[in-house]
Enzyme design. Structure first.
Site, PDB file in Angstrom:
ATOM      1  CD  GLU A 115      -2.056  -5.760  11.216  1.00  0.00           C
ATOM      2  OE1 GLU A 115      -1.636  -4.825  10.499  1.00  0.00           O
ATOM      3  OE2 GLU A 115      -1.333  -6.362  12.018  1.00  0.00           O
ATOM      4  CE  LYS A 117      -2.112  -2.997   0.680  1.00  0.00           C
ATOM      5  NZ  LYS A 117      -1.877  -1.612   0.424  1.00  0.00           N
ATOM      6  CE1 TYR A 232       3.191  -1.697   8.605  1.00  0.00           C
ATOM      7  CE2 TYR A 232       1.437  -0.114   8.211  1.00  0.00           C
ATOM      8  CZ  TYR A 232       2.636  -0.687   7.853  1.00  0.00           C
ATOM      9  OH  TYR A 232       3.295  -0.242   6.749  1.00  0.00           O
ATOM     10  CE  LYS A 320      -4.749  -2.795  -3.270  1.00  0.00           C
ATOM     11  NZ  LYS A 320      -3.557  -2.381  -3.951  1.00  0.00           N
ATOM     12  CB  CYS A 414     -15.254  31.030 -24.164  1.00  0.00           C
ATOM     13  SG  CYS A 414     -15.985  31.205 -22.525  1.00  0.00           S
ATOM     14  CB  CYS A 417     -17.492  35.360 -23.255  1.00  0.00           C
ATOM     15  SG  CYS A 417     -15.817  34.807 -23.601  1.00  0.00           S
ATOM     16  CB  CYS A 432     -12.082  31.542 -22.013  1.00  0.00           C
ATOM     17  SG  CYS A 432     -12.796  33.170 -22.308  1.00  0.00           S
ATOM     18  CB  CYS A 437     -14.872  35.480 -20.059  1.00  0.00           C
ATOM     19  SG  CYS A 437     -15.928  34.033 -19.881  1.00  0.00           S
TER      20      CYS A 437
HETATM   21  S1  IVH Z   1       2.419  -4.574   6.721  1.00  0.00           S
HETATM   22  C1  IVH Z   1       6.342  -5.575   3.924  1.00  0.00           C
HETATM   23  N1  IVH Z   1       0.076  -3.755   7.541  1.00  0.00           N
HETATM   24  O1  IVH Z   1       0.337  -1.228   2.513  1.00  0.00           O
HETATM   25  C2  IVH Z   1       5.387  -4.498   4.191  1.00  0.00           C
HETATM   26  N2  IVH Z   1       1.024  -2.695   5.659  1.00  0.00           N
HETATM   27  O2  IVH Z   1       1.819  -2.345  -0.209  1.00  0.00           O
HETATM   28  C3  IVH Z   1       4.700  -4.773   5.490  1.00  0.00           C
HETATM   29  N3  IVH Z   1      -0.327  -0.889   4.748  1.00  0.00           N
HETATM   30  O3  IVH Z   1       2.161   1.263   2.006  1.00  0.00           O
HETATM   31  C4  IVH Z   1       3.570  -3.884   5.627  1.00  0.00           C
HETATM   32  N4  IVH Z   1      -1.972  -1.029   6.201  1.00  0.00           N
HETATM   33  O4  IVH Z   1       2.305   0.743   4.573  1.00  0.00           O
HETATM   34  C5  IVH Z   1       1.067  -3.603   6.636  1.00  0.00           C
HETATM   35  N5  IVH Z   1      -1.967  -3.123   8.410  1.00  0.00           N
HETATM   36  C6  IVH Z   1      -0.993  -2.964   7.511  1.00  0.00           C
HETATM   37  C7  IVH Z   1      -1.062  -1.989   6.511  1.00  0.00           C
HETATM   38  C8  IVH Z   1      -0.020  -1.887   5.592  1.00  0.00           C
HETATM   39  C9  IVH Z   1      -1.510  -0.388   5.152  1.00  0.00           C
HETATM   40  C10 IVH Z   1       0.439  -0.399   3.608  1.00  0.00           C
HETATM   41  C11 IVH Z   1       1.918  -0.301   3.780  1.00  0.00           C
HETATM   42  C12 IVH Z   1       2.352  -0.087   2.355  1.00  0.00           C
HETATM   43  C13 IVH Z   1       1.370  -0.921   1.617  1.00  0.00           C
HETATM   44  C14 IVH Z   1       2.072  -2.143   1.116  1.00  0.00           C
END
Ligand code: IVH
Length: 677
Positions: A115, A117, A232, A320, A414, A417, A432, A437
């Protein structure tokens, strides 16, 4: 030796804690996720080498940030854990290996759901008998803040779970949905554009703006921020029997929740990696920020088998994205002067292309940042976009230094001015001090004329620039002496537009008191505080006579605001401006109901409300207290004046009794609302 390691661990822990505060509490992170995770990984590896040095308050022992004050802290029924992060394909493969190993090498087929994030704020949504009852932020993972009123402003949030045929009997009890609250890029940009106009600090990225919006104590203002939601997962439910995450996603969609459509079922880790790589590019076409991908084991029985560590479940991981960066040369640093005289540095760069745009300027939040990052003019710097939107300097490429780079000195004068500045040694708030000014005058006049202030259409920055340069405006009260003959002389000002401008100036004289107070541009006094002051005092005269001590007792007006207001009105320049406004017949009285707030015994008192109320909802009673100038707090302390106790009051009642605090019923509360003479 051991001493040194201990020091190192403590220093690292403190550094991480300070970044946590910046990220969670101040909504103003100074490092990116990647750098943060590197610090955390260093600490984890040191602690695993020297386990006896792990302290209970080490950041590694915690799931998230501190809950905010001002909202009721709520214990999560099921802790909201966090996710382990990865940054490379190899780490994803290791995750896959760990999964197979933990499943005892059995011949499992492990499918993953991948999914997006979403880079927002995690939220837990509770439903009772299918009706929405509560929204709670993640907070520290075990306790979060009750932000129900603000969550309710999210249009796509179902206030009732849509039950399907034959399904309604199954989930009639409690159900918890988890998801992410976020702010689309465009809304974020609009909010920041307005904040720039209002001389308020900008949000670094949409995530921080979303967090700031959830933290607003006034849901009416939160509603204007247009927050959004993606759900989610189901955190808790009775009687549901799905067997996979794919089924869960379908179910929550059927329940009526917005589910991000970009999820994918992958047969193996290679397909997962392919999907993640594809999104690293595709994410730029989305209308919201995505900081990575989340990879989840699909089969719920396998999830159960895998379990969780104290910090994160073992059945999921995040991948990430690296923020896109570019290296360019810092040509020079220019200094801007704000409405209240605040000097801010701006980096001017050799133009470089970054994440789809050409960047030639970058934010430097204050002079301290230049020193902290050792940024010198002529340096090659790495720039990145915070939340992929606002460019900022991530660091200096020191290897590229030739020796000719020049350190930047905090200006002593400044740039507009030439007045000697205040506070150069703080490096954070350099100002300032000259109220005349021209740079400040331009910003103040533009601010005065802005839509949420006096709403003078046609008096934008370009016109103001000319009027100040031509000496036709020294302060905003001079607006009311402008004549059509002055205006037609300006560039690009036809007779028709000059007439229109004179008309809108005339119209602005009848704006309400709150708009005028806001327009005057008192430090720290924005639209909300201006509203409170207008309601409380009813006239500019009364407000201008108020002593700091009285101002401080007003709900929502803090000591710094009180001091700024009092100093502003004592200033002789302000007095002259008020005289000019009055001579021009600008309205200085409240046009709405009554003149000022009728005082009741609620005024300036601190309340805690507990137990089940019968005559009010929790929100209603809290709003009434605030409207009458009282304060609402979530915990009983020595400073509490009254505890309003409903049925089944628990620990707060005990504490109030111990501290000898006045305990009242709802009916007693009503008697406090009678006006005092
Ligand atoms: S699952 C155990 N799915 O990511 C946590 N989290 O560091 C299970 N987040 O702020 C979370 N999109 O809310 C999950 N598709 C997604 C997500 C998601 C964003 C966020 C979550 C939290 C952070 C986790």
């Amino acid at each position: 030796m051991v001493d040194k390691i201990e020091d190192k661990i403590e220093k690292l822990a403190e550094l991480i804690r300070s970044h946590d505060r910046k990220y969670y509490s101040e909504n103003c992170p100074v490092i990116g996720d990647f750098e943060y995770d590197q610090l955390m990984n260093q600490l984890i590896s040191l602690e695993s080498e020297f386990p006896h040095l792990v302290k209970p308050d080490s950041p590694t022992q915690r799931v998230g940030g501190e809950p905010l004050t001002g909202f009721e802290a709520v214990e999560h029924k099921i802790p909201m854990l966090s996710i382990d992060n990865t940054y490379s394909e190899d780490e994803l493969k290791e995750f896959d290996k760990r999964i197979f190993k933990a499943l005892d090498g059995e011949n499992h087929i492990v499918e993953y759901v991948v999914e997006l994030k979403i880079d927002g704020i995690a939220i837990s949504l509770w439903y009772e008998n299918n009706a929405f009852v509560r929204g709670v932020t993640r907070g520290d993972g075990s306790k979060g803040d009750d932000v129900t009123s603000n969550i309710k402003t999210i249009r796509e949030l179902p206030l009732r779970i849509a039950t399907q045929k034959g399904q309604n009997t199954q989930n009639s009890g409690l159900i918890e949905i988890r998801g992410e609250v976020y702010l689309p890029n465009e809304d974020f940009q609009q909010i920041n554009a307005k904040r720039r106009d209002d001389d308020e600090p900008l949000f670094a990225n949409p995530r921080n703006a979303a967090a700031g919006s959830l933290k607003l104590l006034d849901p009416r203002i939160a509603a204007k921020r247009r927050l959004h939601l993606f759900a989610y997962d189901i955190g808790y439910a009775e009687g549901l029997n799905q067997s996979s995450h794919m089924e869960t996603l379908n179910l929550i969609r059927e329940f009526g929740f917005p589910v991000n459509p970009n999820f994918k079922l992958c047969k193996n880790i290679d397909e997962v990696i392919e999907t993640c790589n594809a999104w690293d590019t595709k994410r730029r076409d989305l209308q919201y920020q995505v900081d990575g991908m989340v990879i989840k084991v699909n089969a719920l029985n396998l999830r159960e088998e895998l379990g969780a560590t104290s910090k994160a479940p073992r059945w999921l991981i995040s991948y990430k994205f690296h923020p896109e960066q570019a290296v360019t040369r810092l040509k020079n640093i220019s200094v801007q002067v704000g409405r209240s005289g605040a000097l801010t540095p701006v980096a001017n760069l050799d133009p470089v292309s970054l994440a789809g745009t050409t960047v030639s300027r970058a934010t430097l939040h204050n002079f301290d940042e230049i020193k902290r990052k050792d940024i010198r003019i002529g340096d090659y710097v790495t720039i990145q976009k915070a939340g992929d939107i606002i460019p900022q300097i991530a660091g200096v490429v020191k290897e590229k230094r030739s020796g000719s780079e020049q350190p930047f000195n905090v200006p002593e004068n400044c740039p507009v001015c030439d007045s000697v500045v205040d506070n150069p040694e703080t490096e954070v708030y350099v100002r300032c001090p000259n109220p005349l000014c021209p740079a400040q005058a331009k910003r103040r006049v533009t601010f005065f004329a802005a839509r949420n202030a006096m709403d003078i259409e046609g008096l934008g920055p370009a016109v103001v620039e000319q009027l100040v340069n031509e000496n036709l405006l020294k302060d905003y009260a001079d607006i009311y002496s402008l004549k059509e003959s002055d205006l037609v002389k300006l560039e690009r000002m036809a007779e028709k537009s000059a007439k229109n401008l004179i008309n809108s100036i005339e119209k602005s004289k009848t704006r309400d008191l709150n708009n005028l107070i806001c327009a005057m541009g008192i430090n720290n006094i924005g639209a909300r505080a201006a509203d409170v002051l207008a309601k409380y005092f009813g006239s500019l005269d009364k407000l201008s006579e108020a002593a700091k001590e009285e101002l401080e007792t007003i709900n929502e007006i803090g000591p710094i605001m009180a001091e700024n207001i009092a100093a502003f009105f004592q200033n002789s320049a302000t007095k002259a401006i008020i005289e000019k406004l009055k001579t021009a017949n600008v309205n200085t009285k409240s046009l709405s109901s009554g003149n000022g707030m009728a005082k009741t015994a609620v005024f300036a008192k601190s309340f805690v409300v507990t137990g089940t109320l019968e005559q009010y909802t929790r929100n209603e009673i809290e709003n009434i207290i605030k409207e009458h100038g009282g304060k609402v707090s979530s915990s009983v302390g020595k400073k509490t004046d009254f505890l309003v106790a409903g049925k089944a009051a628990g620990s707060k009642l005990d504490k109030a009794e111990t501290l000898g605090i006045k305990i009242i019923t709802e009916t007693d509360f009503k008697t406090l609302l009678a006006p005092l003479n």
